[in-house]
Design a protein around this motif. Structure first.
Motif, short mmCIF file in Angstrom:
data_model
loop_
_atom_site.label_atom_id
_atom_site.label_comp_id
_atom_site.label_asym_id
_atom_site.label_seq_id
_atom_site.Cartn_x
_atom_site.Cartn_y
_atom_site.Cartn_z
N PRO A 173 -16.62 -4.35 -26.51
CA PRO A 173 -16.75 -2.90 -26.59
C PRO A 173 -18.16 -2.38 -26.35
O PRO A 173 -19.15 -2.96 -26.81
CB PRO A 173 -16.32 -2.60 -28.04
N HIS A 174 -18.23 -1.27 -25.65
CA HIS A 174 -19.49 -0.55 -25.50
C HIS A 174 -19.87 0.08 -26.83
O HIS A 174 -19.01 0.38 -27.67
CB HIS A 174 -19.33 0.54 -24.43
N HIS A 175 -21.15 0.28 -27.03
CA HIS A 175 -21.64 0.95 -28.23
C HIS A 175 -20.95 2.30 -28.39
O HIS A 175 -20.83 3.07 -27.43
CB HIS A 175 -23.15 1.15 -28.14
N ARG A 176 -20.51 2.59 -29.60
CA ARG A 176 -19.88 3.87 -29.89
C ARG A 176 -20.96 4.86 -30.33
O ARG A 176 -21.67 4.61 -31.30
CB ARG A 176 -18.82 3.70 -30.99
N TRP A 177 -21.04 5.93 -29.60
CA TRP A 177 -22.13 6.90 -29.80
C TRP A 177 -22.16 7.44 -31.23
O TRP A 177 -21.11 7.74 -31.82
CB TRP A 177 -21.99 8.06 -28.83
N GLU A 178 -23.38 7.54 -31.76
CA GLU A 178 -23.61 8.20 -33.03
C GLU A 178 -24.82 9.11 -32.89
O GLU A 178 -25.71 8.87 -32.06
CB GLU A 178 -23.90 7.19 -34.14
N SER A 179 -24.89 10.15 -33.68
CA SER A 179 -26.02 11.07 -33.65
C SER A 179 -27.33 10.31 -33.88
O SER A 179 -27.42 9.48 -34.77
CB SER A 179 -25.85 12.15 -34.73
N GLY A 180 -28.31 10.59 -33.04
CA GLY A 180 -29.60 9.92 -33.14
C GLY A 180 -29.78 8.77 -32.19
O GLY A 180 -30.90 8.25 -32.05
N GLY A 229 -15.74 6.99 -34.63
CA GLY A 229 -14.87 7.74 -35.52
C GLY A 229 -14.00 8.78 -34.83
O GLY A 229 -13.31 9.54 -35.50
N THR A 230 -14.02 8.81 -33.48
CA THR A 230 -13.20 9.77 -32.75
C THR A 230 -12.09 9.05 -31.98
O THR A 230 -12.13 7.84 -31.78
CB THR A 230 -14.05 10.57 -31.74
N TRP A 231 -11.12 9.83 -31.53
CA TRP A 231 -10.04 9.29 -30.71
C TRP A 231 -10.59 8.65 -29.44
O TRP A 231 -10.16 7.56 -29.04
CB TRP A 231 -9.07 10.43 -30.36
N GLY A 232 -11.58 9.29 -28.81
CA GLY A 232 -12.15 8.76 -27.56
C GLY A 232 -12.83 7.43 -27.75
O GLY A 232 -12.86 6.61 -26.82
N GLY A 233 -13.38 7.19 -28.94
CA GLY A 233 -14.06 5.93 -29.23
C GLY A 233 -13.16 4.91 -29.89
O GLY A 233 -13.64 3.93 -30.47
#
Length: 207
Positions: free
Chosen positions: A62-69, A93-97
């Motif tokens: 899996p690619h890194h799942r984006w988080e704020s910051g 934490g989203t459907w897309g991720g």
């Protein structure tokens, strides 16, 4: 014909997130046209199902799942990484991720730690997880052909793995990018570049 002995073979499912594979996904418009032309999602299902039936291990890469910051304090984030952050691609934490419903983790699967750039190997435990279970041959499927698949396959070859690409179990943003990945760059590192039908035949002949 190359054989795919289950004991030493693994299928690497690269970035099979809803953002890439599903209508409404943030990156789905990038790959939609080619994915429909080559029947990508159905071929992904076929490869995974065939591998499971043959007792070939499934590895999620899996690619890194984006988080704020993310990337804020990085000295040299790439344009690709900055673009992903702007789109909040694969947001945690989203459907897309979340992995697509057809490619959820099942008992016995291996989930590698998330990669921050294109390749599934640097700064992850993928190499360790493959060697830990005696895997020597890796079959790469998923997205994108000219970024994460190519980068993972190249480094996999450098690390000593036998690498297989699957022509119709991937996609790219343009026909030119797909052709470059499979017909120009692929032969410089991949040991086999097969269609889904060819791969299925080879797997079935190996068991």
């Amino acid at each position: 014909m190359t054989t795919y002995e289950p004991k030493i073979t693994a299928v690497l499912c690269v970035d099979l997130y809803n953002d890439f594979l599903s209508e409404g996904g943030k990156l789905f418009p990038w790959v939609k046209e080619i994915a429909k032309e080559n029947n990508m999602v159905e071929n992904l299902r076929t490869v995974v199902q065939t591998a499971r039936e043959a007792d070939i291990a499934i590895y999620h890469v899996p690619h890194h799942r984006w988080e704020s910051g993310d990337y804020v304090n990085w000295k040299y984030p790439s344009p690709y990484q900055l673009g992903a952050a702007e789109r909040q691609a694969f947001a945690k934490g989203t459907w897309g991720g979340t992995f697509h419903d057809d490619f959820q983790v099942q008992p016995g699967d291996i989930v590698a730690t998330e990669h921050w750039a294109s390749s599934g190997f640097p700064n992850t435990d993928l190499d360790h997880q493959l060697k830990r279970y005696g895997k020597e041959k890796i079959i790469l499927i998923g997205l994108l052909a000219n970024t994460c698949l190519e980068a993972t396959g190249r480094i996999g070859m450098e690390l000593g793995y036998h690498v297989t690409l699957v022509r119709d179990a991937t996609s790219a943003r343009s026909p030119e990018a797909l052709r470059a990945a499979l017909d120009i760059n692929g032969p410089t590192y991949a040991h086999e570049i097969l269609t889904t039908a060819e791969l299925v035949s080879a797997i079935k002949a190996s068991i």
